[in-house]
Design a protein around this motif. Sequence first.
Motif, short mmCIF file in Angstrom:
data_model
loop_
_atom_site.label_atom_id
_atom_site.label_comp_id
_atom_site.label_asym_id
_atom_site.label_seq_id
_atom_site.Cartn_x
_atom_site.Cartn_y
_atom_site.Cartn_z
N CYS A 103 32.03 50.24 48.12
CA CYS A 103 32.84 49.42 47.22
C CYS A 103 32.47 49.74 45.77
O CYS A 103 31.29 49.73 45.41
CB CYS A 103 32.64 47.94 47.52
SG CYS A 103 33.59 46.86 46.42
N TYR A 105 32.98 47.95 43.25
CA TYR A 105 32.68 46.74 42.49
C TYR A 105 31.34 46.13 42.87
O TYR A 105 30.59 45.70 42.01
CB TYR A 105 33.80 45.70 42.67
CG TYR A 105 35.13 46.21 42.15
CD1 TYR A 105 35.38 46.32 40.78
CD2 TYR A 105 36.12 46.60 43.02
CE1 TYR A 105 36.57 46.80 40.30
CE2 TYR A 105 37.33 47.09 42.56
CZ TYR A 105 37.56 47.18 41.20
OH TYR A 105 38.75 47.67 40.72
N CYS A 106 31.01 46.08 44.16
CA CYS A 106 29.74 45.47 44.59
C CYS A 106 28.77 46.49 45.17
O CYS A 106 27.60 46.19 45.36
CB CYS A 106 29.99 44.34 45.58
SG CYS A 106 30.64 44.87 47.17
N ASP A 115 41.54 49.98 46.06
CA ASP A 115 42.01 49.11 45.00
C ASP A 115 42.55 49.93 43.83
O ASP A 115 42.01 50.99 43.50
CB ASP A 115 40.87 48.22 44.50
CG ASP A 115 41.32 47.28 43.39
OD1 ASP A 115 42.24 46.48 43.64
OD2 ASP A 115 40.77 47.38 42.27
N CYS A 134 37.14 49.95 48.04
CA CYS A 134 36.85 48.55 47.75
C CYS A 134 36.70 47.79 49.06
O CYS A 134 37.44 48.02 50.01
CB CYS A 134 38.00 47.99 46.93
SG CYS A 134 37.74 46.36 46.29
N THR A 137 36.62 41.74 50.47
CA THR A 137 36.25 40.58 49.67
C THR A 137 36.52 40.83 48.18
O THR A 137 37.15 40.00 47.50
CB THR A 137 34.77 40.23 49.88
OG1 THR A 137 34.52 40.06 51.27
CG2 THR A 137 34.39 38.96 49.13
N CYS A 138 36.05 41.96 47.67
CA CYS A 138 36.25 42.28 46.25
C CYS A 138 37.73 42.53 45.95
O CYS A 138 38.22 42.15 44.89
CB CYS A 138 35.42 43.48 45.84
SG CYS A 138 33.64 43.15 45.76
N ASN A 139 38.43 43.17 46.88
CA ASN A 139 39.85 43.45 46.67
C ASN A 139 40.63 42.14 46.54
O ASN A 139 41.48 42.00 45.66
CB ASN A 139 40.40 44.30 47.81
CG ASN A 139 41.61 45.12 47.40
OD1 ASN A 139 42.24 44.85 46.39
ND2 ASN A 139 41.91 46.12 48.20
N LYS A 142 39.60 40.38 43.14
CA LYS A 142 40.15 41.02 41.94
C LYS A 142 41.65 40.79 41.84
O LYS A 142 42.19 40.63 40.75
CB LYS A 142 39.85 42.52 41.94
CG LYS A 142 40.32 43.22 40.69
CD LYS A 142 39.91 44.67 40.72
CE LYS A 142 40.62 45.43 39.64
NZ LYS A 142 42.01 45.75 39.92
N MET A 152 34.81 41.83 37.00
CA MET A 152 34.23 42.69 38.04
C MET A 152 34.21 44.13 37.52
O MET A 152 35.13 44.91 37.80
CB MET A 152 35.06 42.61 39.33
CG MET A 152 35.12 41.21 39.91
SD MET A 152 36.31 41.07 41.28
CE MET A 152 35.57 42.12 42.50
#
Length: 179
Positions: A103, A105-106, A115, A134, A137-139, A142, A152
């Motif tokens: 991911c 983002y994380c 994403d 991604c 959860t992050c998708n 965001k 993020m």
Amino acid sequence: MPRPPTAITTRTWMNAHVRVLNATYEDFDLVPAARAVVLLVEDLALTLVEHSPRFVVRSQHVAIPLPRTIQLFEYVHTPPRPTIDDDTRASFAGVLARDHYRCAYCGVAGATTVDHVYPRSRGGNNSWSNLVACCLTCNNAKSDQTPEESGMPLLWVPRTPRTDRKRQHTIWRELTPHL
């Protein structure tokens, strides 16, 4: 950590693959071992690196060590490959592979979605520079916001994969002790 070499037998040697380099040491192709042996027998190529552990392919009149890398004697012209840059359309599978399923983002491994950094709802495209792997959860978190709006930030800048360049560097590293 490199995988241990697979043992080659008289029944399995033809299933091996051999890297073929053009006369200029550029990566040309990956061919079945049987085709590589034919190129060697017909004096169209020479062995640069032998297979390890050593295995000898034998016929009634010839014994040839199985190669891992061969080089063609004569240059074979190849048409230029299309230029791929950051604005080139990317596939979702290609983006996941480029980001090693992490991911953006994380940083969690096992990302299964892609994403759009700049959302499609705002005109974002499917280019290499606008897509990142991604996690779900992050998708969802965001949504259709930019990384700045969602708070993020990206862990890396998405770029075009340079697989050809990486493969050529690997070839040079492998050949250096043998030349």
